[in-house]
Each structure stands twice: as C-alpha cells, then as structure tokens.
Design a protein around this motif. Sequence first.
Motif: not given
Length: 177
Positions: A1-5, A21-25, A28-30, A40-43
């Motif tokens: 759900i997130e790529i940080g580097a 952030f990466v939208h899950p396939a 729909t909610k975290i 990280i929230t659903s928003e």
Amino acid sequence: IEIGAVMLNDRNEEISSFCEFVHPAFVTKIYTKFRKLTGITSENIADACPLEVVLPRFIAWCGEDYEIYSWSDSDIWQIMNETRLKNLEDMDGLSYMLNHWKDFQEDFCNLLHLEKVMNLGRAVTLAGLDFSGREHDGLADARTTSKLYAESRDSKSFDRLRKLVIDAFAGHTFTMG
C-alpha cells in the motif's frame, strides 16, 4: 500500500526520495491492524494509483545500475507476490530490480556477528541513532535504514557501532550474599 525509498550518493548522503501510496486491487479499505501498524488510512489510498502504475514510476526513479537495500526481505517478497498475482512479472526493469535487492537486516546482523536478526527500531537504538519519523512508514523506514547503512560503511562509525552492540549483548555476572 506504500512504496517509500531514498536514494544515496557515493558518500551515502540522501539525494532524492520516492514515496507513493498504492491502491489495493482487491480491498477497498485498510484494515485496523494495518492502519495501526503503518498509520495509513483508507482515505490515504482512496485516490492512489494501482501497483501497475506506481511500480514502473518507482523503477524509473531508481534509474540504472543501482542496488536496493531494505530492512528485511518482506518488501521484496511482497513485490514478487503482488507482481505474480497481478501478472506484472514481465514489467520493464522489474527483473533487474529484484536481482539487485539486498536484505540489509541480514547484512547488518552478520556484520555484527549477531545470531538473530533484530527489528529496525532496536538496531537504531543500539546504534545510538534517532528513528526518522514513524516506524512502518515507508519513507521513514527507508531514511532510518539509510542511516544504519551509512554507519556500517564508515569504518570509524562502524567501530563505534560494533562496540555499542558488543556492550549491549555482553553477559552480566551477578553475585548475591
């Protein structure tokens, strides 16, 4: 759900960062467990792009002739599983990235001759460094890992680090009367 580097130059100084952030396939909610762990929230992910959009941007940001160091192998396994599940295994640059990925948690513990791996927070504490931000935040974890990486590559800093770790794990003898 997130790529940080973070990207380091040849003096192990941060010169660039990537965080998306990466939208899950498939959800729909975290879930609460992951929200509490990562913050990280659903928003946060509601308007994020899917992996097939974010990952090529990340690979392009990495450039050419690079190595990735992450704390543990969980990130590489997640990317391998996600790309396999979503039929993205032939993505340009993916094979190079996966073949140049290093588990710095394992390297760090091997350098210090530790029998068991430790989490990032503990390693930072033992090294006498400050954690940059919230644990399990992609960019904060990357910045903190880069600090440990830089410490391990500087001989003077590494000698200090090794002494701190040896002292922390030294056996103690007690006598009682």
